[in-house]
Design an enzyme around this catalytic site. Structure first.
Site, mmCIF file in Angstrom:
data_model
loop_
_atom_site.group_PDB
_atom_site.id
_atom_site.type_symbol
_atom_site.label_atom_id
_atom_site.label_comp_id
_atom_site.label_asym_id
_atom_site.label_seq_id
_atom_site.Cartn_x
_atom_site.Cartn_y
_atom_site.Cartn_z
ATOM 1 N N ARG A 189 -52.480 -39.738 58.612
ATOM 2 C CA ARG A 189 -52.128 -40.206 59.958
ATOM 3 C C ARG A 189 -52.499 -39.179 61.012
ATOM 4 O O ARG A 189 -52.954 -39.535 62.102
ATOM 5 C CB ARG A 189 -50.621 -40.526 60.022
ATOM 6 C CG ARG A 189 -50.224 -41.230 61.314
ATOM 7 C CD ARG A 189 -48.761 -41.624 61.312
ATOM 8 N NE ARG A 189 -47.882 -40.487 61.469
ATOM 9 C CZ ARG A 189 -46.607 -40.579 61.869
ATOM 10 N NH1 ARG A 189 -46.072 -41.760 62.131
ATOM 11 N NH2 ARG A 189 -45.864 -39.500 61.985
ATOM 12 N N HIS A 222 -47.018 -54.558 53.831
ATOM 13 C CA HIS A 222 -46.851 -53.594 52.741
ATOM 14 C C HIS A 222 -45.602 -53.925 51.921
ATOM 15 O O HIS A 222 -45.732 -54.345 50.786
ATOM 16 C CB HIS A 222 -46.815 -52.148 53.230
ATOM 17 C CG HIS A 222 -48.007 -51.746 54.022
ATOM 18 N ND1 HIS A 222 -49.295 -51.869 53.540
ATOM 19 C CD2 HIS A 222 -48.133 -51.239 55.280
ATOM 20 C CE1 HIS A 222 -50.157 -51.455 54.454
ATOM 21 N NE2 HIS A 222 -49.486 -51.067 55.519
ATOM 22 N N GLN A 244 -60.096 -48.440 63.007
ATOM 23 C CA GLN A 244 -60.104 -47.458 61.918
ATOM 24 C C GLN A 244 -61.350 -47.571 61.042
ATOM 25 O O GLN A 244 -61.625 -46.677 60.240
ATOM 26 C CB GLN A 244 -58.832 -47.599 61.080
ATOM 27 C CG GLN A 244 -57.591 -47.153 61.839
ATOM 28 C CD GLN A 244 -56.307 -47.310 61.046
ATOM 29 O OE1 GLN A 244 -56.316 -47.552 59.842
ATOM 30 N NE2 GLN A 244 -55.175 -47.178 61.725
ATOM 31 N N ASP A 283 -56.542 -53.758 56.398
ATOM 32 C CA ASP A 283 -55.779 -52.646 56.966
ATOM 33 C C ASP A 283 -56.672 -51.568 57.580
ATOM 34 O O ASP A 283 -57.226 -51.756 58.662
ATOM 35 C CB ASP A 283 -54.860 -52.072 55.902
ATOM 36 C CG ASP A 283 -53.760 -51.181 56.488
ATOM 37 O OD1 ASP A 283 -53.761 -50.958 57.710
ATOM 38 O OD2 ASP A 283 -52.897 -50.715 55.738
ATOM 39 N N GLU A 293 -43.585 -48.906 53.601
ATOM 40 C CA GLU A 293 -44.892 -48.535 53.064
ATOM 41 C C GLU A 293 -44.804 -47.253 52.247
ATOM 42 O O GLU A 293 -45.528 -47.104 51.262
ATOM 43 C CB GLU A 293 -45.895 -48.351 54.201
ATOM 44 C CG GLU A 293 -47.282 -47.964 53.747
ATOM 45 C CD GLU A 293 -48.284 -47.843 54.885
ATOM 46 O OE1 GLU A 293 -49.467 -47.602 54.598
ATOM 47 O OE2 GLU A 293 -47.884 -47.986 56.058
#
Length: 454
Positions: free
Chosen positions: A83, A270, A62, A321, A236
């Site tokens: 997402r 989370h 990511q 993350d 989360e």
């Protein structure tokens, strides 16, 4: 390299700050620590030596989409719209790109004060969802990136079987992630082989989330390995809590603690949305809360219930993350600042009256991160890996600081700009704030992104 003897000008030991610390390193492990020592034939290390901080949660791929989801859409933007951007980004990402992006992220982690990584790895198949000949092809690329950058690695292959609570079918965007439990067992075996060339790497397991792994799949998965870390995304988002309640009648953390053997092996990533009972129960379990404050802020997740969790004896570590920004002190700063904004107070996560907030945060994240990584890291102590972050004592933000004030200045003012030298397993990988392979890896990263855009 087999042995190395260092003379640390100043170091944070488990017993506190010490000067003139002789460190004997053998094959990457600390064999002896002697404070206030006078020794000949040592490599003198000026500056302020800290145990290297573990990054307990990352999706390295990511890093390549950082900044690409910051344009306002036609409706209300949220984690769920982000997402969809991420799913679309995966369409052209192949093995070479995965390795190039992972290496770039790891360079930035090392320069940013992280010396170890727990990679929550859920990208398994080709863009059409077809398995590679090697089930761990993409995990092996992450391992190769760790080897070339020098970061310590815990690889967490992810089990992902469904698209939502109640065993809903997966969506096309999730095709690259999917396995049944038998396929996941083969993935674990291949992942173990991929880690074999690395020094002191660890292998764990990661059910993606309660929405992506049904109860029977979770039970079967937990029989595959009796040792090693177990990480899971949980609670989360508010919608995730609502969907879990509709499916099971319980909140996500409540369900997990009731139906799985959650203990010190586990890291609940989370755990943002918990009620008071969940906070107490998670703290009592001995599991680590895996907090990613920069990403949680970027995605609009919410604020973790840190004061009550820590008051109950809870353990936490921090991770980067989504890698939208990579900085060890930045994650700790955001954690404290999020609490200040939510509760309109200051120094909320200091361990006690008179305690340094920077040191409290740093030492808690060392302990929780090391536990979650399943490796002997996070302490300048015999029997631990020689992972060090040495701050440049000449940095302007450290000019008036001493002892715990160095950590306050590092976390809240200087940030990663104060990082001078980084060692992992006794090897120097960052000098003068720059990774020794920064330029080469950045060129490959840029070439990979150019190919993705073409």
């Amino acid at each position: 390299m087999t042995t190395r003897r260092l003379l640390l000008e100043t170091a944070l030991l488990p017993s506190g700050w010490a000067s003139d610390v002789v460190l004997d390193i053998d094959s990457g492990w600390i064999r002896a620590v002697r404070p206030a020592a006078v020794a000949e034939e040592c490599e003198r290390v000026p500056g302020i030596a800290l145990p290297g901080l573990p990054n307990l949660h990352s999706h390295t791929f990511q890093r390549a989409m950082a900044g690409l989801a910051e344009t306002r859409g036609p409706g209300e933007d949220s984690f769920w719209t982000w997402r969809q951007v991420m799913y679309g980004f995966l369409a052209r990402l192949g093995p070479e790109e995965v390795q190039a992006v992972a290496a770039q992220a790891m360079v930035e982690m090392l320069e940013g004060g992280f010396t170890a990584l727990a990679e929550f790895h859920y990208l398994h198949h080709d863009p059409a969802g077809r398995p590679y000949a090697n089930p761990a092809e993409l995990g092996a690329r992450v391992a190769a990136a760790a080897e070339e950058t020098g970061i310590g690695l815990t690889l967490l292959p992810v089990l992902y079987t469904h698209g939502g609570f109640g065993a809903q079918p997966a969506t096309p965007g999730q095709a690259r992630f999917l396995h049944d439990v038998d396929g996941y067992a083969r993935l674990l075996e291949a992942s173990s082989a991929a880690l074999a060339p690395l020094e002191d790497a660890a292998l764990g397991m990661a059910p993606h989330s309660l929405r992506a792994v049904a109860p029977e799949g979770l039970r079967e998965m937990l029989t595959l390995r009796a040792e090693g870390p177990v990480h899971i995304h949980v609670a989360e988002q508010v919608r995730e809590v609502e969907d879990c309640l509709a499916w099971s009648g319980q909140r996500p953390v409540e369900w997990l603690l009731s139906h799985a053997p959650v203990d010190q092996r586990w890291c609940l990533v989370h755990a943002t949305h918990m009620n008071a009972a969940e906070v107490q129960d998670l703290a009592r379990s001995g599991a680590v809360a895996g907090l990613c404050p920069v990403t949680e802020a970027n995605l609009g997740d919410g604020v973790f219930e840190a004061p009550s969790f820590l008051a109950a004896g809870g353990r936490f570590g921090v991770g980067s993350d989504s890698n939208v920004e990579i900085s060890a002190p930045g994650e700790l700063r955001m954690l404290e600042y999020s609490q200040r904004l939510a509760r309109r107070g200051r120094n909320l996560l200091a361990a006690r009256q008179g305690a340094s907030t920077g040191r409290s945060l740093y030492e808690a994240a060392l302990a929780g991160g090391g536990q979650a990584a399943g490796r002997r890291i996070g302490r300048i102590e015999p029997g631990h890996r020689a992972d060090l972050v040495v701050l440049d004592g000449s940095h302007p933000s450290l000019a008036l600081a001493e002892s715990d004030g160095w950590l306050d200045a590092f976390v809240f003012s200087a940030g990663q700009a104060a990082v001078g030298t980084v060692m992992v397993g006794g090897r120097t990988v960052v000098s003068g704030g720059r990774h020794h392979r920064r330029d080469e890896i950045a060129r490959r990263y840029k070439a990979a992104l150019a190919g993705l855009a073409g």
